[in-house]
Enzyme design. Sequence first.
Site, PDB file in Angstrom:
ATOM      1  N   HIS A 163      -2.373  11.976  -4.586  1.00 46.04           N
ATOM      2  CA  HIS A 163      -2.300  10.157  -4.427  1.00 46.04           C
ATOM      3  C   HIS A 163      -1.145   9.630  -5.104  1.00 46.04           C
ATOM      4  O   HIS A 163      -1.533   9.083  -5.939  1.00 46.04           O
ATOM      5  CB  HIS A 163      -3.714   9.255  -4.656  1.00 46.04           C
ATOM      6  CG  HIS A 163      -3.889   7.852  -3.381  1.00 46.04           C
ATOM      7  ND1 HIS A 163      -4.346   7.639  -2.631  1.00 46.04           N
ATOM      8  CD2 HIS A 163      -2.644   7.091  -3.619  1.00 46.04           C
ATOM      9  CE1 HIS A 163      -4.545   6.632  -2.647  1.00 46.04           C
ATOM     10  NE2 HIS A 163      -3.048   5.873  -3.197  1.00 46.04           N
ATOM     11  N   ASP A 170       7.016   5.793  -1.480  1.00 42.44           N
ATOM     12  CA  ASP A 170       7.822   3.413  -1.544  1.00 42.44           C
ATOM     13  C   ASP A 170       7.030   2.969  -2.636  1.00 42.44           C
ATOM     14  O   ASP A 170       7.832   2.351  -2.867  1.00 42.44           O
ATOM     15  CB  ASP A 170       7.457   3.562  -0.005  1.00 42.44           C
ATOM     16  CG  ASP A 170       5.953   3.595   0.447  1.00 42.44           C
ATOM     17  OD1 ASP A 170       5.457   4.443   0.038  1.00 42.44           O
ATOM     18  OD2 ASP A 170       6.101   3.392   1.607  1.00 42.44           O
ATOM     19  N   GLY A 198      -3.194  -0.486   3.165  1.00 38.08           N
ATOM     20  CA  GLY A 198      -2.803  -1.949   3.182  1.00 38.08           C
ATOM     21  C   GLY A 198      -4.593  -2.880   3.201  1.00 38.08           C
ATOM     22  O   GLY A 198      -5.594  -2.254   2.769  1.00 38.08           O
ATOM     23  N   GLU A 254     -11.757   0.798  -1.847  1.00 36.12           N
ATOM     24  CA  GLU A 254     -10.436  -0.580  -2.922  1.00 36.12           C
ATOM     25  C   GLU A 254     -11.315  -1.972  -3.150  1.00 36.12           C
ATOM     26  O   GLU A 254     -11.531  -2.541  -3.844  1.00 36.12           O
ATOM     27  CB  GLU A 254      -9.640  -0.369  -2.731  1.00 36.12           C
ATOM     28  CG  GLU A 254      -8.477  -0.194  -4.132  1.00 36.12           C
ATOM     29  CD  GLU A 254      -6.955  -0.225  -4.270  1.00 36.12           C
ATOM     30  OE1 GLU A 254      -5.965  -0.118  -4.345  1.00 36.12           O
ATOM     31  OE2 GLU A 254      -6.570   0.702  -2.476  1.00 36.12           O
ATOM     32  N   ASP A 263      -0.742   7.395  -8.004  1.00 35.43           N
ATOM     33  CA  ASP A 263      -0.992   6.010  -6.830  1.00 35.43           C
ATOM     34  C   ASP A 263       0.767   5.701  -7.220  1.00 35.43           C
ATOM     35  O   ASP A 263       0.900   5.828  -5.531  1.00 35.43           O
ATOM     36  CB  ASP A 263      -1.863   5.175  -7.246  1.00 35.43           C
ATOM     37  CG  ASP A 263      -1.837   3.495  -6.251  1.00 35.43           C
ATOM     38  OD1 ASP A 263      -1.632   4.714  -5.185  1.00 35.43           O
ATOM     39  OD2 ASP A 263      -3.129   2.842  -6.620  1.00 35.43           O
TER      40      ASP A 263
END
Length: 332
Positions: free
Chosen positions: A12, A16, A171, A201, A279
Amino acid sequence: MIDNKIPLVDLHRHLDGNVRVQTIWELGHQHGIALPADSLETLAPFVQIQGKETSLVAFLKKLDWMVAVLADLDAVQRVARENVADAALSGLDYAELRFSPYYMAMNHKLPIEGVVEAVIDGVNQGLKAHPQVKINLIGIMSRSFGVDACTAELNGLLAHRDKLVAIDLAGDELGFPGSLFNDHFKRVRDSGLNITVHAGEAAGAESMWQAIQELGATRIGHGVKAVQDPKLMEYLAKHRIGIESCPTSNLQTSTVKSLAEHPLRTFVDAGVLVCLNTDDPGVSNIDIKHEYRLAHNEMGFSAAELAKLQANGVEMAFISDSDRKALYAAKA
């Protein structure tokens, strides 16, 4: 903290969310983009977490600077190439780099499919220079931008489905629940790609149930709210649904208030398949070894438990059994 007989993986890891400070500085100047600082040193706090910041808003602002400088496809290609180098330099044997082409394209209105192609090309360039690391790509649909944007994003990604191993949904989990994307994920399932979803999350356990049962996720990003639902925990363990755990990120975004509250220990004790990940390593200013040190020094995991987490990552990877064996063979 790392077992050298087991492949070290990061599943994970947002491409970007890992743009070098130097690269942001250089691309900003190259393209005449106004940056929030007048030197490389003073730019760093605007794009990387410093110390013990724990604010989701601050975290996301830093993330936004990483894509603000992607003024053309050459910039995208450079960032992808440097991501492979960073993965190799951090000691990874295998990484799955995920990216949202819409998020990367939107500031400078780049073509979505062009961004996908530039990422693929950049990764291939990086692999030529760093053949010691193996890389696969995961395409993200960024739900924060709405259903139509995700359709455009998925179109661009599926045009290159043979260069991807999975599709993810990331998102605004609360504002755009997974149920809005059932049709998108039917297309993903029909394509044969794997599915991982950011869930549990910002929203609760119901978001994870939906991701698994309706969207078809076999892995969940973060999943911190699973511990609120004992039946879900049982289901995760029984069906080997992998949890991509990111402790530093969860702390920095205030998803958990402290590491003492982080569910990693609960997952392990319940027999849930879980691994450690970075992450957004560029924003968090960490590498994968940092997460293992953190788990040992601040979360009380033994060397044997860390080795199990490390092996879990290899088991969870979206690769064939023969590729898994090859990763282990390279460590022998």
